[in-house]
Scaffold this active site. Structure first.
Site, PDB file in Angstrom:
ATOM      1  N   ILE A  93      19.966 -41.475  44.370  1.00 62.56           N
ATOM      2  CA  ILE A  93      18.745 -42.207  44.069  1.00 62.56           C
ATOM      3  C   ILE A  93      19.117 -43.678  43.942  1.00 62.56           C
ATOM      4  O   ILE A  93      20.034 -44.029  43.205  1.00 62.56           O
ATOM      5  CB  ILE A  93      18.098 -41.690  42.769  1.00 62.56           C
ATOM      6  CG1 ILE A  93      17.733 -40.214  42.928  1.00 62.56           C
ATOM      7  CG2 ILE A  93      16.885 -42.533  42.402  1.00 62.56           C
ATOM      8  CD1 ILE A  93      17.254 -39.554  41.658  1.00 62.56           C
ATOM      9  N   CYS A  94      18.428 -44.499  44.693  1.00 65.26           N
ATOM     10  CA  CYS A  94      18.627 -45.939  44.706  1.00 65.26           C
ATOM     11  C   CYS A  94      20.061 -46.267  45.150  1.00 65.26           C
ATOM     12  O   CYS A  94      20.359 -46.235  46.319  1.00 65.26           O
ATOM     13  CB  CYS A  94      18.276 -46.551  43.351  1.00 65.26           C
ATOM     14  SG  CYS A  94      18.096 -48.337  43.396  1.00 65.26           S
ATOM     15  N   GLU A  95      20.951 -46.552  44.230  1.00 63.20           N
ATOM     16  CA  GLU A  95      22.317 -46.928  44.578  1.00 63.20           C
ATOM     17  C   GLU A  95      23.235 -45.722  44.767  1.00 63.20           C
ATOM     18  O   GLU A  95      24.450 -45.865  44.813  1.00 63.20           O
ATOM     19  CB  GLU A  95      22.888 -47.829  43.488  1.00 63.20           C
ATOM     20  CG  GLU A  95      22.116 -49.110  43.319  1.00 63.20           C
ATOM     21  CD  GLU A  95      22.530 -49.868  42.072  1.00 63.20           C
ATOM     22  OE1 GLU A  95      23.682 -49.750  41.637  1.00 63.20           O
ATOM     23  OE2 GLU A  95      21.673 -50.590  41.544  1.00 63.20           O
ATOM     24  N   THR A 154      17.120 -41.200  48.432  1.00 61.64           N
ATOM     25  CA  THR A 154      15.726 -41.532  48.187  1.00 61.64           C
ATOM     26  C   THR A 154      15.662 -42.910  47.536  1.00 61.64           C
ATOM     27  O   THR A 154      16.530 -43.255  46.742  1.00 61.64           O
ATOM     28  CB  THR A 154      15.034 -40.457  47.318  1.00 61.64           C
ATOM     29  OG1 THR A 154      13.668 -40.816  47.144  1.00 61.64           O
ATOM     30  CG2 THR A 154      15.686 -40.285  45.977  1.00 61.64           C
TER      31      THR A 154
END
Length: 181
Positions: A18-20, A42
């Site tokens: 998620i993200c990073e 995502t």
């Protein structure tokens, strides 16, 4: 990853980033020297300069702000705090959509309060924003300079711990997908 494989009897691991999360995957692959893991991403930033062609200005607010800083400004910011505080980044994310951030508790919340699924989604997003961890000092500097300012991930120039990131093999970037060889 080896423990998960051993305890589950599987020979591969699927990670959700998620993200990073792509960065965590990169580090784990290096530590474990494993091939064949799967990575599902995502809301993951890949092309940090993609906003330049986006007509919605708030989509690139964080990118524009970061690119406006000198390298020395990034160093001063991170050195002053000893890292990049999660609270600071939460504020930056709130500034991406300032009117929505100001009205979300008296307009958005009212719209979802009677729908449990929507309410839970709203609350999860609030928790994610509020519980944002700090970025450690040198990692924060590299994140802001190499990725946001210089877009080294897409250029194939991102180096992590002296080695080029596995993401230099990115061959396609789009709004819903990233394809890697």
């Amino acid at each position: 990853m080896e423990r998960v494989c051993r305890e589950t009897g599987h020979d591969k691991v699927t990670l959700l980033g998620i993200c990073e999360g792509w960065c965590v995957h990169d580090v784990l692959r290096r530590l474990a020297s494993r091939q064949g893991e799967n990575l599902v991403l995502t809301i993951t930033p890949i092309d940090f300069h993609a906003d330049r062609d986006d007509l919605d200005m708030h989509h690139g607010f964080l990118n524009v702000w970061t690119r406006s800083l000198d390298s020395a400004d990034v160093d001063k910011l991170v050195d002053a705090y000893g890292g990049l505080p999660g609270e600071f980044m939460s504020s930056v994310f709130s500034l991406m959509t300032p009117m929505r951030s100001l009205t979300k508790y008296n307009l958005d919340l009212i719209d979802v309060v009677d729908d449990q699924a929507k309410l839970m989604n709203f609350l999860r997003m609030e928790k994610w924003l509020a519980d944002r961890p700090a970025h450690p000092g040198e990692a924060a500097k590299q994140w802001l300079k190499d990725l946001y300012q210089d877009n080294k991930l897409v250029k194939g120039e991102f180096v992590l711990s002296g080695r080029r990131s596995i993401w230099h093999r990115i061959i396609g970037v789009g709004p819903q997908y990233v394809c890697a060889q």
